[in-house]
Design a protein around this motif. Structure first.
Motif, PDB file in Angstrom:
ATOM      1  N   UNK A  12      -5.601  -3.900  -4.674  1.00 18.60           N
ATOM      2  CA  UNK A  12      -4.703  -4.374  -5.736  1.00 18.60           C
ATOM      3  C   UNK A  12      -3.449  -4.989  -5.128  1.00 18.60           C
ATOM      4  N   UNK A  13      -3.639  -5.715  -4.025  1.00 23.87           N
ATOM      5  CA  UNK A  13      -2.544  -6.405  -3.370  1.00 23.87           C
ATOM      6  C   UNK A  13      -1.760  -5.589  -2.372  1.00 23.87           C
ATOM      7  N   UNK A  14      -2.008  -4.283  -2.295  1.00 25.41           N
ATOM      8  CA  UNK A  14      -1.270  -3.408  -1.383  1.00 25.41           C
ATOM      9  C   UNK A  14      -2.032  -3.242  -0.071  1.00 25.41           C
ATOM     10  N   UNK A  15      -1.338  -3.476   1.051  1.00 25.11           N
ATOM     11  CA  UNK A  15      -1.974  -3.375   2.364  1.00 25.11           C
ATOM     12  C   UNK A  15      -2.136  -1.909   2.755  1.00 25.11           C
ATOM     13  N   UNK A  16      -3.347  -1.562   3.215  1.00 28.83           N
ATOM     14  CA  UNK A  16      -3.653  -0.206   3.677  1.00 28.83           C
ATOM     15  C   UNK A  16      -4.403  -0.333   4.999  1.00 28.83           C
ATOM     16  N   UNK A  17      -3.889   0.308   6.034  1.00 25.40           N
ATOM     17  CA  UNK A  17      -4.490   0.218   7.351  1.00 25.40           C
ATOM     18  C   UNK A  17      -5.126   1.519   7.785  1.00 25.40           C
ATOM     19  N   UNK A  18      -5.662   1.571   9.014  1.00 28.18           N
ATOM     20  CA  UNK A  18      -6.236   2.804   9.540  1.00 28.18           C
ATOM     21  C   UNK A  18      -5.215   3.947   9.469  1.00 28.18           C
ATOM     22  N   UNK A  19      -5.700   5.114   9.084  1.00 28.50           N
ATOM     23  CA  UNK A  19      -4.822   6.244   8.857  1.00 28.50           C
ATOM     24  C   UNK A  19      -4.411   6.391   7.411  1.00 28.50           C
ATOM     25  N   UNK A  20      -4.823   5.432   6.574  1.00 26.69           N
ATOM     26  CA  UNK A  20      -4.538   5.493   5.151  1.00 26.69           C
ATOM     27  C   UNK A  20      -5.806   5.639   4.344  1.00 26.69           C
ATOM     28  N   UNK A  21      -5.632   5.832   3.048  1.00 28.94           N
ATOM     29  CA  UNK A  21      -6.750   5.929   2.114  1.00 28.94           C
ATOM     30  C   UNK A  21      -6.268   5.360   0.791  1.00 28.94           C
ATOM     31  N   UNK A  22      -7.026   4.401   0.242  1.00 30.94           N
ATOM     32  CA  UNK A  22      -6.609   3.748  -0.984  1.00 30.94           C
ATOM     33  C   UNK A  22      -7.554   4.017  -2.128  1.00 30.94           C
ATOM     34  N   UNK A  23      -6.999   4.056  -3.339  1.00 31.91           N
ATOM     35  CA  UNK A  23      -7.783   4.147  -4.560  1.00 31.91           C
ATOM     36  C   UNK A  23      -7.886   2.770  -5.176  1.00 31.91           C
ATOM     37  N   UNK A  24      -9.108   2.320  -5.392  1.00 28.86           N
ATOM     38  CA  UNK A  24      -9.353   1.051  -6.072  1.00 28.86           C
ATOM     39  C   UNK A  24      -9.995   1.326  -7.420  1.00 28.86           C
ATOM     40  N   UNK A  25      -9.482   0.699  -8.465  1.00 32.27           N
ATOM     41  CA  UNK A  25     -10.074   0.865  -9.789  1.00 32.27           C
ATOM     42  C   UNK A  25     -11.467   0.259  -9.843  1.00 32.27           C
ATOM     43  N   UNK A  26     -11.703  -0.770  -9.020  1.00 35.79           N
ATOM     44  CA  UNK A  26     -13.009  -1.427  -8.930  1.00 35.79           C
ATOM     45  C   UNK A  26     -13.099  -2.127  -7.591  1.00 35.79           C
ATOM     46  N   UNK A  27     -14.307  -2.370  -7.139  1.00 31.48           N
ATOM     47  CA  UNK A  27     -14.506  -3.016  -5.847  1.00 31.48           C
ATOM     48  C   UNK A  27     -13.876  -4.406  -5.811  1.00 31.48           C
ATOM     49  N   UNK A  28     -13.814  -5.068  -6.966  1.00 27.33           N
ATOM     50  CA  UNK A  28     -13.238  -6.406  -7.033  1.00 27.33           C
ATOM     51  C   UNK A  28     -11.753  -6.415  -6.682  1.00 27.33           C
ATOM     52  N   UNK A  29     -11.121  -5.250  -6.737  1.00 26.55           N
ATOM     53  CA  UNK A  29      -9.690  -5.157  -6.421  1.00 26.55           C
ATOM     54  C   UNK A  29      -9.413  -5.043  -4.930  1.00 26.55           C
ATOM     55  N   UNK A  30     -10.468  -5.011  -4.108  1.00 24.73           N
ATOM     56  CA  UNK A  30     -10.308  -4.796  -2.670  1.00 24.73           C
ATOM     57  C   UNK A  30     -10.554  -6.101  -1.917  1.00 24.73           C
ATOM     58  N   UNK A  31      -9.608  -6.464  -1.049  1.00 26.20           N
ATOM     59  CA  UNK A  31      -9.783  -7.583  -0.118  1.00 26.20           C
ATOM     60  C   UNK A  31     -10.062  -6.987   1.260  1.00 26.20           C
ATOM     61  N   UNK A  32     -11.244  -7.263   1.773  1.00 25.94           N
ATOM     62  CA  UNK A  32     -11.664  -6.686   3.047  1.00 25.94           C
ATOM     63  C   UNK A  32     -11.362  -7.639   4.192  1.00 25.94           C
ATOM     64  N   UNK A  33     -10.964  -7.081   5.339  1.00 27.01           N
ATOM     65  CA  UNK A  33     -10.792  -7.884   6.543  1.00 27.01           C
ATOM     66  C   UNK A  33     -12.163  -8.326   7.048  1.00 27.01           C
ATOM     67  N   UNK A  34     -12.253  -9.557   7.508  1.00 28.71           N
ATOM     68  CA  UNK A  34     -13.550 -10.134   7.878  1.00 28.71           C
ATOM     69  C   UNK A  34     -14.283  -9.293   8.920  1.00 28.71           C
ATOM     70  N   UNK A  35     -13.567  -8.832   9.933  1.00 29.92           N
ATOM     71  CA  UNK A  35     -14.189  -8.025  10.983  1.00 29.92           C
ATOM     72  C   UNK A  35     -13.762  -6.561  10.908  1.00 29.92           C
TER      73      UNK A  35
END
Length: 271
Positions: free
Chosen positions: A237-260
């Motif tokens: 949902x626009x919020x950056x989350x890196x290793x060591x974090x855990x995010x809640x997404x309301x739906x998979x469409x809300x997640x932008x994945x890093x290519x690698x």
């Protein structure tokens, strides 16, 4: 509402005063667990990081059926461990070298010989173990791992190496199985950038993915899910989350994945 789940650091006698990045232990504190507070949208699932400088207690957890039968609700606990780092010779104790009776297990817990009767599995990064309820287990020295579990705080300690903590022999013996752990069924060796289903129910789902999820994996997550980055940063949902974090997404469409990037995806199953 923030997508990143709040973090709770938990002191443990077997924890570490120096944690791997990005975590940092407060001065003078031994942190054994990093908890991500379960969100209201997924209250039945708990994600932790665990870091050990000593062995954890020999312990066991009940099943949902057993806690329901006791009238305390659905409080069973099944869990799984994804090994992130391991010192040379680091081990996990899971199950027994040979079947053992309840009477013999009780005697072994009382005199400390239970440790030697358990099977200690040497581990390396990428090892993955599912721990069914009623399985006697312990995490050894020098292990860093991610644990995904049913959100229950019921743990019965059978043996604790002489530490001054309460044991729960009566409750523990009532739910412990004196069995050999089925390594072929419950263990995987996961490549660092593999896309692989790690847990396929019935209590929760867990997948490792590289990049964006395939259509098959995406179909397993139609609603709210947890996203646990292992390599690279995701945006939930626009919020950056890196290793060591855990995010809640309301739906998979809300997640932008890093290519690698590499992530774990998790959700509880309806039962």
């Amino acid at each position: 509402m923030n997508a990143a789940l709040p973090i709770r650091q938990v002191e443990k006698p077997w924890g570490k005063d120096v944690l791997p990045a990005p975590f940092k232990a407060p001065e003078g504190k031994r942190i054994g667990e990093i908890w991500f507070e379960p969100p209201a949208a997924l209250p039945d699932l708990l994600v932790k990081y665990i870091f050990t400088s000593e062995k954890l207690s020999v312990q066991v957890h009940p099943s949902d059926a057993q806690t329901l039968a006791k009238g305390i609700g659905r409080q069973g606990k099944e869990e799984c461990w994804f090994i992130l780092a391991a010192e040379p010779g680091a081990t996990l104790g899971i199950g027994f070298n040979a079947p053992i009776s309840e009477e013999d297990m009780r005697e072994a817990a009382l005199d400390g010989s239970i440790e030697g009767l358990m099977t200690w599995h040497e581990v390396v990064p990428g090892d993955f173990f599912y721990i069914p309820a009623n399985t006697v287990h312990a995490i050894g020295i020098g292990v860093s791992l991610i644990e995904v579990q049913q959100n229950s705080d019921i743990t019965y300690r059978l043996y604790d190496y002489g530490r001054p903590r309460e044991l729960h022999l009566e409750e523990g013996m009532a739910v412990s199985k004196g069995e050999v752990y089925d390594l072929a069924k419950w263990h995987k060796r996961v490549a660092a950038h593999a896309t692989e289903t790690l847990v396929d129910g019935p209590l929760f789902l867990l997948d490792q993915i590289e990049g964006r999820p395939s259509a098959e994996i995406a179909g397993r997550y139609p609603d709210a899910l947890l996203v646990i980055p292992r390599e690279g940063t995701v945006r939930v949902a626009g919020e950056a989350i890196g290793p060591g974090g855990c995010g809640l997404a309301a739906a998979l469409e809300d997640v932008e994945f890093a290519e690698n990037g590499v992530c774990l995806l998790a959700r509880a199953c309806a039962v």
